[in-house]
Design a protein around this motif. Structure first.
Motif, PDB file in Angstrom:
ATOM      1  N   GLU A 113       0.847  -1.193   0.000  1.00 34.16           N
ATOM      2  CA  GLU A 113       0.000   0.000   0.000  1.00 34.16           C
ATOM      3  C   GLU A 113       0.884   1.245   0.000  1.00 34.16           C
ATOM      4  O   GLU A 113       1.886   1.297   0.698  1.00 34.16           O
ATOM      5  N   VAL A 114       0.527   2.230  -0.790  1.00 32.74           N
ATOM      6  CA  VAL A 114       1.284   3.479  -0.844  1.00 32.74           C
ATOM      7  C   VAL A 114       0.336   4.661  -0.621  1.00 32.74           C
ATOM      8  O   VAL A 114       0.294   5.604  -1.396  1.00 32.74           O
ATOM      9  N   ARG A 115      -0.418   4.584   0.453  1.00 35.01           N
ATOM     10  CA  ARG A 115      -1.355   5.638   0.815  1.00 35.01           C
ATOM     11  C   ARG A 115      -1.407   5.747   2.339  1.00 35.01           C
ATOM     12  O   ARG A 115      -1.001   4.826   3.047  1.00 35.01           O
ATOM     13  N   LEU A 116      -1.923   6.856   2.822  1.00 33.51           N
ATOM     14  CA  LEU A 116      -2.009   7.078   4.269  1.00 33.51           C
ATOM     15  C   LEU A 116      -3.278   6.501   4.883  1.00 33.51           C
ATOM     16  O   LEU A 116      -3.326   6.258   6.080  1.00 33.51           O
ATOM     17  N   SER A 117      -4.305   6.323   4.093  1.00 28.33           N
ATOM     18  CA  SER A 117      -5.555   5.728   4.582  1.00 28.33           C
ATOM     19  C   SER A 117      -6.144   6.485   5.768  1.00 28.33           C
ATOM     20  O   SER A 117      -6.587   5.880   6.741  1.00 28.33           O
ATOM     21  N   ASN A 118      -6.132   7.831   5.711  1.00 27.06           N
ATOM     22  CA  ASN A 118      -6.741   8.654   6.754  1.00 27.06           C
ATOM     23  C   ASN A 118      -6.078   8.423   8.108  1.00 27.06           C
ATOM     24  O   ASN A 118      -6.718   8.461   9.147  1.00 27.06           O
ATOM     25  N   PHE A 119      -4.771   8.206   8.104  1.00 27.64           N
ATOM     26  CA  PHE A 119      -4.025   7.903   9.325  1.00 27.64           C
ATOM     27  C   PHE A 119      -3.080   9.044   9.679  1.00 27.64           C
ATOM     28  O   PHE A 119      -2.174   9.373   8.908  1.00 27.64           O
ATOM     29  N   MET A 120      -3.303   9.679  10.801  1.00 27.68           N
ATOM     30  CA  MET A 120      -2.428  10.706  11.369  1.00 27.68           C
ATOM     31  C   MET A 120      -1.983  11.759  10.346  1.00 27.68           C
ATOM     32  O   MET A 120      -0.812  12.085  10.227  1.00 27.68           O
ATOM     33  N   LEU A 121      -2.936  12.305   9.621  1.00 23.55           N
ATOM     34  CA  LEU A 121      -2.628  13.255   8.544  1.00 23.55           C
ATOM     35  C   LEU A 121      -1.862  14.475   9.050  1.00 23.55           C
ATOM     36  O   LEU A 121      -0.935  14.948   8.395  1.00 23.55           O
ATOM     37  N   TRP A 122      -2.239  15.009  10.182  1.00 25.57           N
ATOM     38  CA  TRP A 122      -1.560  16.177  10.753  1.00 25.57           C
ATOM     39  C   TRP A 122      -0.169  15.777  11.250  1.00 25.57           C
ATOM     40  O   TRP A 122       0.822  16.448  10.973  1.00 25.57           O
ATOM     41  N   GLN A 123      -0.091  14.683  11.976  1.00 31.56           N
ATOM     42  CA  GLN A 123       1.129  14.285  12.665  1.00 31.56           C
ATOM     43  C   GLN A 123       2.232  13.813  11.721  1.00 31.56           C
ATOM     44  O   GLN A 123       3.408  13.816  12.080  1.00 31.56           O
ATOM     45  N   LEU A 124       1.876  13.381  10.524  1.00 26.84           N
ATOM     46  CA  LEU A 124       2.860  12.824   9.592  1.00 26.84           C
ATOM     47  C   LEU A 124       3.485  13.864   8.661  1.00 26.84           C
ATOM     48  O   LEU A 124       4.182  13.505   7.719  1.00 26.84           O
ATOM     49  N   ALA A 125       3.302  15.137   8.949  1.00 26.40           N
ATOM     50  CA  ALA A 125       3.775  16.200   8.061  1.00 26.40           C
ATOM     51  C   ALA A 125       5.265  16.076   7.718  1.00 26.40           C
ATOM     52  O   ALA A 125       5.658  16.315   6.573  1.00 26.40           O
ATOM     53  N   TYR A 126       6.100  15.710   8.677  1.00 20.35           N
ATOM     54  CA  TYR A 126       7.544  15.622   8.440  1.00 20.35           C
ATOM     55  C   TYR A 126       8.079  14.207   8.661  1.00 20.35           C
ATOM     56  O   TYR A 126       9.273  14.010   8.849  1.00 20.35           O
ATOM     57  N   THR A 127       7.198  13.245   8.607  1.00 25.23           N
ATOM     58  CA  THR A 127       7.566  11.847   8.801  1.00 25.23           C
ATOM     59  C   THR A 127       8.146  11.269   7.516  1.00 25.23           C
ATOM     60  O   THR A 127       7.667  11.555   6.424  1.00 25.23           O
ATOM     61  N   GLU A 128       9.153  10.445   7.655  1.00 22.42           N
ATOM     62  CA  GLU A 128       9.704   9.700   6.524  1.00 22.42           C
ATOM     63  C   GLU A 128       8.854   8.450   6.322  1.00 22.42           C
ATOM     64  O   GLU A 128       8.415   7.826   7.287  1.00 22.42           O
ATOM     65  N   PHE A 129       8.618   8.084   5.064  1.00 23.45           N
ATOM     66  CA  PHE A 129       7.814   6.900   4.740  1.00 23.45           C
ATOM     67  C   PHE A 129       8.715   5.808   4.182  1.00 23.45           C
ATOM     68  O   PHE A 129       9.676   6.088   3.461  1.00 23.45           O
ATOM     69  N   TRP A 130       8.363   4.576   4.511  1.00 22.88           N
ATOM     70  CA  TRP A 130       9.052   3.428   3.938  1.00 22.88           C
ATOM     71  C   TRP A 130       7.991   2.398   3.573  1.00 22.88           C
ATOM     72  O   TRP A 130       7.135   2.060   4.394  1.00 22.88           O
ATOM     73  N   PHE A 131       8.020   1.943   2.322  1.00 25.69           N
ATOM     74  CA  PHE A 131       7.007   1.028   1.810  1.00 25.69           C
ATOM     75  C   PHE A 131       7.610  -0.339   1.533  1.00 25.69           C
ATOM     76  O   PHE A 131       8.750  -0.443   1.079  1.00 25.69           O
ATOM     77  N   THR A 132       6.825  -1.377   1.799  1.00 22.66           N
ATOM     78  CA  THR A 132       7.260  -2.739   1.525  1.00 22.66           C
ATOM     79  C   THR A 132       6.075  -3.561   1.015  1.00 22.66           C
ATOM     80  O   THR A 132       4.932  -3.331   1.403  1.00 22.66           O
ATOM     81  N   GLU A 133       6.381  -4.506   0.155  1.00 20.75           N
ATOM     82  CA  GLU A 133       5.354  -5.430  -0.333  1.00 20.75           C
ATOM     83  C   GLU A 133       5.016  -6.490   0.715  1.00 20.75           C
ATOM     84  O   GLU A 133       4.001  -7.168   0.618  1.00 20.75           O
ATOM     85  N   THR A 134       5.858  -6.620   1.725  1.00 20.22           N
ATOM     86  CA  THR A 134       5.658  -7.626   2.763  1.00 20.22           C
ATOM     87  C   THR A 134       4.317  -7.418   3.454  1.00 20.22           C
ATOM     88  O   THR A 134       3.984  -6.300   3.859  1.00 20.22           O
ATOM     89  N   LEU A 135       3.556  -8.477   3.584  1.00 24.34           N
ATOM     90  CA  LEU A 135       2.283  -8.409   4.294  1.00 24.34           C
ATOM     91  C   LEU A 135       2.544  -8.308   5.797  1.00 24.34           C
ATOM     92  O   LEU A 135       3.555  -8.824   6.294  1.00 24.34           O
ATOM     93  N   TRP A 136       1.647  -7.649   6.521  1.00 28.32           N
ATOM     94  CA  TRP A 136       1.853  -7.447   7.949  1.00 28.32           C
ATOM     95  C   TRP A 136       2.130  -8.756   8.708  1.00 28.32           C
ATOM     96  O   TRP A 136       3.056  -8.793   9.537  1.00 28.32           O
ATOM     97  N   PRO A 137       1.385  -9.818   8.474  1.00 27.31           N
ATOM     98  CA  PRO A 137       1.669 -11.032   9.254  1.00 27.31           C
ATOM     99  C   PRO A 137       3.084 -11.583   9.014  1.00 27.31           C
ATOM    100  O   PRO A 137       3.629 -12.285   9.864  1.00 27.31           O
ATOM    101  N   ASP A 138       3.671 -11.253   7.868  1.00 28.04           N
ATOM    102  CA  ASP A 138       5.006 -11.750   7.537  1.00 28.04           C
ATOM    103  C   ASP A 138       6.109 -10.745   7.863  1.00 28.04           C
ATOM    104  O   ASP A 138       7.286 -11.017   7.640  1.00 28.04           O
ATOM    105  N   PHE A 139       5.741  -9.584   8.361  1.00 28.95           N
ATOM    106  CA  PHE A 139       6.712  -8.540   8.683  1.00 28.95           C
ATOM    107  C   PHE A 139       7.553  -9.016   9.865  1.00 28.95           C
ATOM    108  O   PHE A 139       7.061  -9.250  10.951  1.00 28.95           O
TER     109      PHE A 139
END
Length: 167
Positions: A113-139
């Protein structure tokens, strides 16, 4: 909604042992009673812990969080408890569900997933993002360390020019 109950029933002793504080952001009243009960129990038992914070975001939406904060700010302005001139970024932040927490440095998004999904929109203003294809149960730990290593290579500018620090 049985996952928090299963998790906390199993891991609450370890959370206590490791001095981890459990908190929750979101609308707790909209959760099933059994979920509310287990969360309330974990929050109560860990409230004096001073280590890491495990923040459950449940029945949470960032847009709703911002709307609710604005309603309280407007009410306080109308009641004379707050001046319109006092409303700035710092003030708005104080009315959010995360007001007692630092802003996140890194957001790890799993499952391709490469979206925020309505998650902490204000708080993530200066957050670095890292994306992975790994599913959560396999993380797993190696994937987590990969994310941390990538984060450590970044030049954090907090909206400024290269080499400038956070104001």
């Amino acid at each position: 909604m049985s996952l928090p109950e299963k998790f906390l029933t199993s891991f609450l002793p370890e959370l206590m042992e490791r001095n981890i504080k459990v908190i929750m952001m979101g609308n707790k009243d909209g959760l099933p009673k059994h979920t509310q009960n287990v969360l309330n129990d974990a929050i109560e038992k860990t409230k004096y812990n001073t280590g890491l914070i495990l923040n459950f975001a449940m029945n949470y939406g960032s847009r709703d969080e911002i709307v609710q904060a604005m309603k309280v700010i407007l009410t306080n302005v109308n009641d004379g408890k707050l001046s319109i001139d006092e409303v700035d970024e710092f003030t708005v932040n104080q009315y959010l569900m995360t007001s007692a927490l630092p802003e996140p440095d890194l957001l790890i998004r799993t499952s391709g997933e490469v979206r925020l999904s309505n998650f902490m929109l204000w708080q993530l203003a200066y957050t670095e993002f890292w994306f992975t294809e790994t599913l959560w149960p396999d993380f797993d730990e190696p994937t987590f360390l990969e994310a941390i290593h990538a984060y450590q290579k970044r030049n954090r500018r907090y909206g400024g020019l290269k080499g400038e620090g956070k104001n």
